[in-house]
Design an enzyme around this catalytic site. Sequence first.
Site, mmCIF file in Angstrom:
data_model
loop_
_atom_site.group_PDB
_atom_site.id
_atom_site.type_symbol
_atom_site.label_atom_id
_atom_site.label_comp_id
_atom_site.label_asym_id
_atom_site.label_seq_id
_atom_site.Cartn_x
_atom_site.Cartn_y
_atom_site.Cartn_z
ATOM 1 N N GLY A 306 0.807 -1.217 0.000
ATOM 2 C CA GLY A 306 0.000 0.000 0.000
ATOM 3 C C GLY A 306 0.839 1.264 0.000
ATOM 4 O O GLY A 306 1.878 1.361 -0.662
ATOM 5 N N SER A 307 0.418 2.239 0.793
ATOM 6 C CA SER A 307 1.020 3.578 0.756
ATOM 7 C C SER A 307 2.458 3.637 1.247
ATOM 8 O O SER A 307 3.124 4.669 1.081
ATOM 9 C CB SER A 307 0.165 4.539 1.581
ATOM 10 O OG SER A 307 -1.127 4.658 1.028
ATOM 11 N N THR A 308 2.954 2.565 1.860
ATOM 12 C CA THR A 308 4.330 2.611 2.370
ATOM 13 C C THR A 308 5.364 2.691 1.247
ATOM 14 O O THR A 308 6.527 3.008 1.517
ATOM 15 C CB THR A 308 4.633 1.381 3.246
ATOM 16 O OG1 THR A 308 4.370 0.189 2.506
ATOM 17 C CG2 THR A 308 3.782 1.401 4.512
ATOM 18 N N VAL A 309 4.968 2.431 -0.012
ATOM 19 C CA VAL A 309 5.922 2.535 -1.123
ATOM 20 C C VAL A 309 5.955 3.938 -1.720
ATOM 21 O O VAL A 309 6.817 4.238 -2.554
ATOM 22 C CB VAL A 309 5.594 1.516 -2.242
ATOM 23 C CG1 VAL A 309 5.611 0.096 -1.705
ATOM 24 C CG2 VAL A 309 4.255 1.826 -2.900
ATOM 25 N N SER A 359 -0.985 11.291 1.827
ATOM 26 C CA SER A 359 -1.003 9.960 1.211
ATOM 27 C C SER A 359 -1.896 9.941 -0.022
ATOM 28 O O SER A 359 -2.818 9.122 -0.141
ATOM 29 C CB SER A 359 -1.469 8.901 2.221
ATOM 30 O OG SER A 359 -1.151 7.611 1.778
#
EC number: 3.4.16.4
Length: 588
Positions: A306-309, A359
């Site tokens: 998810g958004s961690t990349v 995000s």
Amino acid sequence: MKAAAKTQKPKRQEEHANFISWRFALLCGCILLALAFLLGRVAWLQVISPDMLVKEGDMRSLRVQQVSTSRGMITDRSGRPLAVSVPVKAIWADPKEVHDAGGISVGDRWKALANALNIPLDQLSARINANPKGRFIYLARQVNPDMADYIKKLKLPGIHLREESRRYYPSGEVTAHLIGFTNVDSQGIEGVEKSFDKWLTGQPGERIVRKDRYGRVIEDISSTDSQAAHNLALSIDERLQALVYRELNNAVAFNKAESGSAVLVDVNTGEVLAMANSPSYNPNNLSGTPKEAMRNRTITDVFEPGSTVKPMVVMTALQRGVVRENSVLNTIPYRINGHEIKDVARYSELTLTGVLQKSSNVGVSKLALAMPSSALVDTYSRFGLGKATNLGLVGERSGLYPQKQRWSDIERATFSFGYGLMVTPLQLARVYATIGSYGIYRPLSITKVDPPVPGERVFPESIVRTVVHMMESVALPGGGGVKAAIKGYRIAIKTGTAKKVGPDGRYINKYIAYTAGVAPASQPRFALVVVINDPQAGKYYGGAVSAPVFGAIMGGVLRTMNIEPDALTTGDKNEFVINQGEGTGGRS
């Protein structure tokens, strides 16, 4: 006539004497031959070819006794014990000796043995009588020394004791998934115990002795020394491990989640300082523990990041000149191939910092579409996604990484916000350790290493530094991870939320919340990833579920390690990203 009779009588006497002399000589000859044969046989057996008799005698009197060696100790990086071997006894029986002594009776001593072993007397008798001519059968393993001494004092014929060891884990459930456990024969079954089994196992020695008919040692023939096992010093810090487990366990219970995982890595060495899962189990008492509860989820379970990349997307765009640090992006929702790309809240435009702070799926997808499809694939790979973590632990997975030649626009867009690939928590921790070292990729290690660890530069330092500074906004007011903020310290984080994939490969109405980041942001020392799987208490966004856990863990780590606070003092100006649209605190 008389004269003739007289001459015959001496003749008969002479013949009789000759006959006796001949029989005597024959008898003596036979005796001499027998003696010669016996002497020859004795000489043959005792001098010329004694091997057979010696072998027969040795089979009856020589015994080989194993000289055991304790399994090596597992410690944390400071020498605190995580797994030790404690001396215990094994109770065994010699069925033949028992039967030769009259067998099992209903006497008090046999009843006392049955009670001590917690085995009904009839079952004990059946086990020993199953093979009356047998010479060995275990009755009980890993009996504590006090009970073993009691059994020894019963002095039952055919009942013997043997030294062995049992593994004890002082930290119990805190390190259970990492350390693992051994079986009754001290063989590693799970975790570090299994992965480093050969290193931890010594080479037992042998002692050859001669015993009399009563089993008493009457002569030492020879002995071979045992080779001591190696101890193993892990990279884990037991203090930090306990802290991580406690906060993670509390979060899983509070959010009514299915499970949780967390990994803490030293940015400068790649050492894993803590690796915890919840729920856990007690390795000192495995009774009733299901096998699925024993897996180390930080290395076996995969999820879409998810958004961690998203920080890597911004880095790639800056490196390729698609945008500049002060660029402003149009973040109004749009459609690709019939699919709408939108954010949790509507924003007209955002700066690059705002894209990370809020995000924004719209923002990163537009960056991805402005670059070749291979750009993000290459960057993600440089930071370690799709690559083995190589800790040497059983069950480690490399995730699922796309090997496509052609990408549709919707696939490129969703790839930029973490869909279309799967990673383990450990892989994600390695990504953020690389970010924390400003683009230097170092191999992970579960064993203690001596710095420095040079590593390999995979991304320009200036760009990574810029993005790390942008990531600080996520934990500031207005950011999705404000609940991760730590008083006195600057942190650079990214929260994320992703739908879970069901057994049929389709998305289901369950979520995974995670927060990943580094601290202190001014000079990162630690990278931390927190994953909360399927929270059921009402909230599921990373900013609301995993961010508070990140803050509690990282705050404790920084204080435990005496890291100097680096936050701006009161009165210093702090620049916040101002966005058009409503706030999203706690969402991402």
